[in-house]
Each structure stands twice: as structure tokens, then as C-alpha cells.
Design a protein around this motif. Sequence first.
Motif, PDB file in Angstrom:
ATOM      1  N   ILE A  67       0.812  -1.221   0.000  1.00 14.41           N
ATOM      2  CA  ILE A  67       0.000   0.000   0.000  1.00 14.41           C
ATOM      3  C   ILE A  67       0.844   1.268   0.000  1.00 14.41           C
ATOM      4  O   ILE A  67       0.311   2.373   0.073  1.00 14.41           O
ATOM      5  N   ALA A  68       2.174   1.141  -0.109  1.00 12.09           N
ATOM      6  CA  ALA A  68       3.036   2.314  -0.186  1.00 12.09           C
ATOM      7  C   ALA A  68       2.743   3.068  -1.474  1.00 12.09           C
ATOM      8  O   ALA A  68       2.492   2.463  -2.519  1.00 12.09           O
ATOM      9  N   ARG A  69       2.765   4.387  -1.383  1.00  7.29           N
ATOM     10  CA  ARG A  69       2.469   5.225  -2.547  1.00  7.29           C
ATOM     11  C   ARG A  69       3.743   5.495  -3.352  1.00  7.29           C
ATOM     12  O   ARG A  69       4.737   5.928  -2.786  1.00  7.29           O
ATOM     13  N   PRO A  70       3.711   5.262  -4.657  1.00  6.38           N
ATOM     14  CA  PRO A  70       4.886   5.533  -5.499  1.00  6.38           C
ATOM     15  C   PRO A  70       5.275   7.006  -5.420  1.00  6.38           C
ATOM     16  O   PRO A  70       4.418   7.891  -5.440  1.00  6.38           O
ATOM     17  N   SER A  82       5.915   7.030   2.826  1.00  6.93           N
ATOM     18  CA  SER A  82       4.802   6.088   2.944  1.00  6.93           C
ATOM     19  C   SER A  82       5.294   4.651   3.155  1.00  6.93           C
ATOM     20  O   SER A  82       4.511   3.776   3.508  1.00  6.93           O
ATOM     21  N   ARG A  83       6.599   4.428   2.957  1.00  5.89           N
ATOM     22  CA  ARG A  83       7.166   3.093   3.183  1.00  5.89           C
ATOM     23  C   ARG A  83       7.704   2.928   4.606  1.00  5.89           C
ATOM     24  O   ARG A  83       8.124   1.850   5.001  1.00  5.89           O
ATOM     25  N   PHE A  90       6.183   0.109   6.720  1.00  5.69           N
ATOM     26  CA  PHE A  90       6.674  -1.184   6.221  1.00  5.69           C
ATOM     27  C   PHE A  90       8.067  -1.475   6.782  1.00  5.69           C
ATOM     28  O   PHE A  90       8.333  -2.565   7.282  1.00  5.69           O
ATOM     29  N   ARG A  91       8.958  -0.469   6.710  1.00  6.71           N
ATOM     30  CA  ARG A  91      10.319  -0.665   7.194  1.00  6.71           C
ATOM     31  C   ARG A  91      10.349  -0.997   8.676  1.00  6.71           C
ATOM     32  O   ARG A  91      11.084  -1.892   9.110  1.00  6.71           O
ATOM     33  N   LEU A  92       9.571  -0.282   9.450  1.00  8.66           N
ATOM     34  CA  LEU A  92       9.548  -0.506  10.891  1.00  8.66           C
ATOM     35  C   LEU A  92       9.110  -1.930  11.229  1.00  8.66           C
ATOM     36  O   LEU A  92       9.754  -2.620  12.017  1.00  8.66           O
TER      37      LEU A  92
END
Length: 106
Positions: free
Chosen positions: A68-71, A76-77, A80-82
Motif C-alpha cells: 500500500i506504499a504510494r509511489p 509512505s514506506r 513497512f520498514r519498521l
Amino acid sequence: MPSLLVNKSLPEQADYAAWRICKAYTLLLPKTAMATQPQPYPGGNASAEQVFRLAEEYRTAANALAKIARPGVPLSRAPFRLIAIHAIELYLNALLLIEGEKPCKV
């Protein structure tokens, strides 16, 4: 704004506000919560398999967040990284437990 803050810079005002919040919080805590005895770690008796399964859940969550990260929006990523980093930490903890490391050291 309280008169104590009128002549203070914005960082000083933020520090004072944070201090007031911490002070209010400690006044609200029951005296037993402020005891000096260490509390047992909630996951202290988890097996290596349980920690591994938890790592798998975090990995699944990280994969879902990556989709769901926005290009073009690197921030926005960040979620996810965490979650991905925490999954890696849990995998390493499971490995340490499998190798015989004591749970209190992990």
C-alpha cells in the motif's frame, strides 16, 4: 498561555509542556506502579517456536504494508520498514533461543 511561558522560546515552551505532562502523569500513577521491583518481561517464557511464529506474523504484516506504499512518496514506506525490521529482530531472537541463549539475555 501561562505567564511563565511568555518570555520563553518555542523549544523552551515545548520542554516545559512536556515536563508538565510527565509531572501530571506521575501524580496519577498508583504508588504500586512506581515500585522499584522489576516486573517480569511479558514474553520472557515464550519458546523459540512462539517467537518464530510471531516473526512470521510481523513479516506478513510488513508485506501487506509494502503493497500500500504510494509511489514517489518514500515516507509512505516507513511503516513497512519498521515492521520489517521488527520481524528481523524477532527471527534473530528465535535463532538465539534455538541456539541455547537464555531468554533473559535475549
